[in-house]
Scaffold this motif. Structure first.
Motif, PDB file in Angstrom:
ATOM      1  N   SER A 506       0.805  -1.215   0.000  1.00  0.00           N
ATOM      2  CA  SER A 506       0.000   0.000   0.000  1.00  0.00           C
ATOM      3  C   SER A 506       0.844   1.273   0.000  1.00  0.00           C
ATOM      4  CB  SER A 506      -0.947   0.000   1.198  1.00  0.00           C
ATOM      5  OG  SER A 506      -0.171  -0.094   2.361  1.00  0.00           O
ATOM      6  N   ASN A 507       2.148   1.071  -0.102  1.00  0.00           N
ATOM      7  CA  ASN A 507       3.000   2.244  -0.084  1.00  0.00           C
ATOM      8  C   ASN A 507       3.662   2.373  -1.443  1.00  0.00           C
ATOM      9  OD1 ASN A 507       4.707   4.311   0.469  1.00  0.00           O
ATOM     10  ND2 ASN A 507       6.162   3.065   1.627  1.00  0.00           N
ATOM     11  N   SER A 508       3.004   3.057  -2.316  1.00  0.00           N
ATOM     12  CA  SER A 508       3.372   2.882  -3.710  1.00  0.00           C
ATOM     13  C   SER A 508       3.681   4.197  -4.412  1.00  0.00           C
ATOM     14  CB  SER A 508       2.223   2.211  -4.406  1.00  0.00           C
ATOM     15  OG  SER A 508       1.070   2.974  -4.116  1.00  0.00           O
ATOM     16  N   GLU A 509       4.203   5.107  -3.690  1.00  0.00           N
ATOM     17  CA  GLU A 509       4.452   6.435  -4.254  1.00  0.00           C
ATOM     18  C   GLU A 509       5.271   6.367  -5.545  1.00  0.00           C
ATOM     19  OE1 GLU A 509       3.015   9.132  -2.963  1.00  0.00           O
ATOM     20  OE2 GLU A 509       2.120   7.755  -1.534  1.00  0.00           O
ATOM     21  N   ASP A 510       6.140   5.358  -5.628  1.00  0.00           N
ATOM     22  CA  ASP A 510       7.055   5.316  -6.761  1.00  0.00           C
ATOM     23  C   ASP A 510       6.437   4.801  -8.048  1.00  0.00           C
ATOM     24  OD1 ASP A 510       8.804   6.128  -4.942  1.00  0.00           O
ATOM     25  OD2 ASP A 510       9.741   4.171  -4.625  1.00  0.00           O
ATOM     26  N   ILE A 511       5.273   4.214  -7.915  1.00  0.00           N
ATOM     27  CA  ILE A 511       4.718   3.608  -9.108  1.00  0.00           C
ATOM     28  C   ILE A 511       3.800   4.588  -9.830  1.00  0.00           C
ATOM     29  CG2 ILE A 511       3.341   1.705  -9.997  1.00  0.00           C
ATOM     30  CD1 ILE A 511       4.257   0.100  -7.618  1.00  0.00           C
ATOM     31  N   LYS A 512       4.116   4.785 -11.071  1.00  0.00           N
ATOM     32  CA  LYS A 512       3.265   5.652 -11.877  1.00  0.00           C
ATOM     33  C   LYS A 512       2.777   4.848 -13.065  1.00  0.00           C
ATOM     34  CE  LYS A 512       5.384  10.011 -10.675  1.00  0.00           C
ATOM     35  NZ  LYS A 512       6.563   9.428  -9.967  1.00  0.00           N
ATOM     36  N   PHE A 513       1.592   5.180 -13.480  1.00  0.00           N
ATOM     37  CA  PHE A 513       1.044   4.429 -14.600  1.00  0.00           C
ATOM     38  C   PHE A 513       0.815   5.346 -15.771  1.00  0.00           C
ATOM     39  CE2 PHE A 513      -0.962   1.026 -16.667  1.00  0.00           C
ATOM     40  CZ  PHE A 513      -1.998   1.556 -17.399  1.00  0.00           C
ATOM     41  N   GLU A 514       1.349   4.933 -16.896  1.00  0.00           N
ATOM     42  CA  GLU A 514       1.097   5.700 -18.109  1.00  0.00           C
ATOM     43  C   GLU A 514       0.518   4.774 -19.147  1.00  0.00           C
ATOM     44  OE1 GLU A 514       4.635   7.630 -19.412  1.00  0.00           O
ATOM     45  OE2 GLU A 514       4.734   8.792 -17.556  1.00  0.00           O
ATOM     46  N   LYS A 515      -0.489   5.241 -19.771  1.00  0.00           N
ATOM     47  CA  LYS A 515      -1.107   4.419 -20.808  1.00  0.00           C
ATOM     48  C   LYS A 515      -0.332   4.558 -22.098  1.00  0.00           C
ATOM     49  CE  LYS A 515      -5.725   2.920 -20.590  1.00  0.00           C
ATOM     50  NZ  LYS A 515      -7.007   3.318 -20.168  1.00  0.00           N
ATOM     51  N   ASP A 516       0.002   3.420 -22.673  1.00  0.00           N
ATOM     52  CA  ASP A 516       0.730   3.410 -23.921  1.00  0.00           C
ATOM     53  C   ASP A 516      -0.244   2.931 -24.997  1.00  0.00           C
ATOM     54  OD1 ASP A 516       2.128   2.583 -26.135  1.00  0.00           O
ATOM     55  OD2 ASP A 516       3.850   1.865 -24.979  1.00  0.00           O
ATOM     56  N   ASP A 517      -0.634   3.828 -25.896  1.00  0.00           N
ATOM     57  CA  ASP A 517      -1.678   3.516 -26.871  1.00  0.00           C
ATOM     58  C   ASP A 517      -1.303   2.371 -27.801  1.00  0.00           C
ATOM     59  OD1 ASP A 517      -3.547   5.278 -25.956  1.00  0.00           O
ATOM     60  OD2 ASP A 517      -2.806   6.939 -27.173  1.00  0.00           O
TER      61      ASP A 517
END
Ligand code: GUN
Ligand code: ZN
Length: 665
Positions: A506-517
């Protein structure tokens, strides 16, 4: 004689053609008593009726008259008439005085539209030997009847009845043998006792094993089934016609048919529907009435309810909501619910006939929904995709997932342990190496790139309880599986996905999600057309055009040449010429339908493909798939939308199979 107009599960809306007119299926044939009939069933919506040739034959008077003026005049019905052969009397009284040949000759002589040979309705639960012995006679007579009808160029069409009692292998054997005879219609017999005993689970087996081995191009008739409560279930299993005396027999016993069961007049405090009878009379009016008039009125109600249900079923097939209706109807009786759950065992078979995309959304109505064809298909796809990478799983309690992701997903997702770093040392996964997936109630795990695809997004289920979202452990997933999707995440799938590695985080500050078309498009292509399709389709200088209104992908180009378009309603990829060419480069018969070289020019001109010209076909094709049309040398001629699945395409000799989009001249 039979064409499919719309499909859902194994159910079909069809057109049955007879010399006395075409009728829509699924449909009900009210039983007409050749002497006692007082109700004009045509006034209540009957398009086709059934009567008993043996009863006419046995009655000297009627028999003479029938031979003289013909059956249609005799029973005063100008639409198609089916006749039964006396087999039911045989099963009740043990004997009839007519031979198979005699009854066939008689039916033709009186001008029936569809006749029946003298099959032996073997009761359920008899010894295997007895069922086998009876079956031998049934098959001999079916063969004799067909030979007779064909040799003498009879005008009437012929039923060949599937028997085999409650033995699945005998049902399959019988259906397989009868298919070789190429009869015109295929009734499924000896199910009345099962229905009388409420043994609907065994009815499912008898029907499913029969249907499995019958041709898809012929109409199937569930003999003696006339209670509207079971119509939807039986249609979903592939039955096209019902017949019954139930409307009148129940009326004679002062009983009202409803889709929720039967109600006795003595217990009626309110009229059960809004038909003419129910609007005009009260239960007290009926109770005070003389019997003859009352029976007629209740029979009218019974017919009205039956035809209303069939209209509802045909509508449900056309919009793709048949299973929602089946699940609703099967809650009318615990034994029906039992049958519905049992039908889940046949999900793999049903999946082959279920259209890939439907007009209506997938509505979860309870745990039984988890065995629907759509869910089975998705799980099979997941297995094929072989996702064994790191997973981040999101609970799908708010849709659309993509929006959910950008807001508050951080608190809830989990992360996968990297084995290479040791058992006890979990690590944070780099964004680009991670497969985000959505944990969804009907569909289990959904790769995020596919979240807009039918039916993964076009589905609705009650919200998952919040607690679930913060409590991800393997135990939780197993628990979840058991409570919500015991049949969804079976151990095999768990292993495949290596869900063991999923732990709460639950400690996920480092994870970012980007959508790749492009990644998303390739994933959709692979899901839709099979592994490798994404790479084949999306090469070159990819340009993506999005809808200004919704921001969703609409058109995909290589420079300025259109490859595919994405359909807004279900996010499936619709091929353009370039896309079709690229997809055709994939090996073998994948997504391909091979047609006879003699009709090559029609396909190239963009004309639709008729089933009778189909030579071969990829067995993964389902109706509503985008398919490639090739000649016998496997050269691409055209592309279009499949209206049938692979088995139906090869079986049908009439009607359209592919609606062609464009041809290559
Ligand atoms: N009516 C109800 N069941 C049957 C059956 O098995 N065979 C025939 N011919 N008629 C039926
Ligand atoms: Zn009514």
């Amino acid at each position: 004689m039979f064409e499919i107009k719309a499909k859902d599960m194994r159910g079909r809306v069809g057109l049955l053609k007879t010399k006395h007119g075409d009728i829509k299926t699924p449909n009900l044939m009210p039983v007409i008593h050749p002497r006692k009939q007082t109700i004009n069933v045509k006034d209540y919506g009957a398009d086709i009726v059934i009567t008993n040739a043996y009863l006419i034959y046995k009655d000297e008077d009627l028999s003479k008259k029938a031979l003289d003026i013909g059956l249609h005049e005799l029973i005063n019905f100008d639409g198609p008439i089916m006749t039964d052969s006396g087999s039911f009397q045989l099963s009740v009284y043990g004997d009839v005085d007519i031979t198979n040949k005699e009854v066939i000759e008689f039916q033709e002589a009186i001008g029936t539209d569809i006749g029946t040979s003298l099959d032996i309705p073997t009761a359920p639960y008899v010894d295997y030997e007895k069922a086998e012995e009876d079956l031998k006679i049934t098959l001999e007579r079916a063969k004799e009847a067909i030979g007779f009808v064909r040799d003498n160029n009879y005008e009437m069409k012929l039923n060949s009845v599937v028997q085999g009692s409650t033995f699945p292998d005998l049902r399959e054997y019988c259906a397989t043998e009868l298919t070789k005879l190429d009869a015109d219609l295929y009734p499924i017999g000896a199910v009345v006792p099962l229905m009388e005993m409420y043994h609907y689970r065994d009815l499912v087996d008898a029907v499913m094993h029969s249907v499995k081995c019958l041709p898809d191009s012929k109409a199937r008739h569930l003999m003696g089934a006339g209670h509207p409560m079971i119509f939807a279930l039986c249609v979903a299993m592939g039955c096209d016609l019902f017949d019954s005396a139930a409307y009148i027999l129940y009326a004679e016993g002062d009983r009202f048919l409803t889709t929720r069961g039967t109600i006795k007049l003595e217990n009626l405090t309110e009229m059960p529907c809004s038909c003419e009878v129910c609007c005009k009379y009260t239960p007290d009016d009926l109770r005070a009435m003389e019997k003859e008039k009352r029976v007629k009125l209740i029979a009218e109600h019974n017919l009205h309810v039956s035809f209303a249900e069939l209209r509802l079923i045909r509508q449900a097939i056309s919009e793709g909501s048949l299973m929602e209706l089946v699940e609703e109807r099967c809650r009318a009786h615990p034994m029906l619910l039992d049958a519905l759950r049992h039908l889940g065992e046949y999900s793999d078979d049903l999946e082959k006939f279920d259209p890939r995309s439907k007009k209506s959304a997938f509505f979860y109505t309870g745990p039984e929904s988890l065995r629907r064809a759509e869910v089975t298909r998705h799980l099979n796809k997941l297995n094929e995709m072989d996702k064994k990478k790191n997973l981040i799983v999101l609970p799908a309690y708010r849709k659309p997932y993509s929006k959910y992701l950008s807001n508050s997903f951080k608190e809830f997702f989990v992360y996968a342990k990297d084995e290479s770093k040791g058992e006890d040392e979990p690590c944070i996964i780099e964004n680009h190496e991670t497969d985000f997936m959505v944990l969804d109630i009907p569909f289990c795990l959904i790769p995020l790139e596919l979240d807009e695809l039918y039916p993964l997004s076009q589905s609705d289920a009650p919200k998952i309880h919040d607690k679930i979202a913060v409590d991800f452990t393997r135990d939780f997933l197993v628990d979840f599986a058991e409570n919500y999707g015991n049949v969804l995440i079976d151990p095999k799938v768990l292993d495949e996905l290596e869900l063991d590695y999923i732990e709460p985080y639950s400690n996920s500050e480092d994870i970012k999600f980007e959508k790749d078309d492009i990644k998303k498009l390739k994933a959709i292509a692979d899901y839709q057309f099979g592994e490798g399709a994404g790479e084949a389709l999306f090469t070159g200088e990819i340009k993506i055009e999005k809808s200004k209104k919704t921001g969703k992908i609409r058109h995909i180009y290589d420079k300025n040449q259109n490859i595919v378009n994405m359909r807004a309603s279900d996010s499936f990829l619709i091929l353009s010429k370039l896309g079709a060419k690229r997809l055709a480069s994939l090996d073998g018969m994948r997504n391909k339908v091979m047609i006879d070289n003699s009709v090559e020019s029609f396909a190239r001109d963009g004309k639709s493909v008729f089933a009778k010209f189909i030579k071969d076909c990829d067995e993964n094709i389902r109706s509503n798939d985008e398919v490639l049309i090739v000649n016998e040398e496997c050269e691409l001629l055209a592309f279009g939308k499949a209206l049938l699945n692979h088995k139906e395409m090869l079986d049908f000799k009439t009607g359209q199979a592919i609606k062609t989009r464009k041809g290559f001249k």
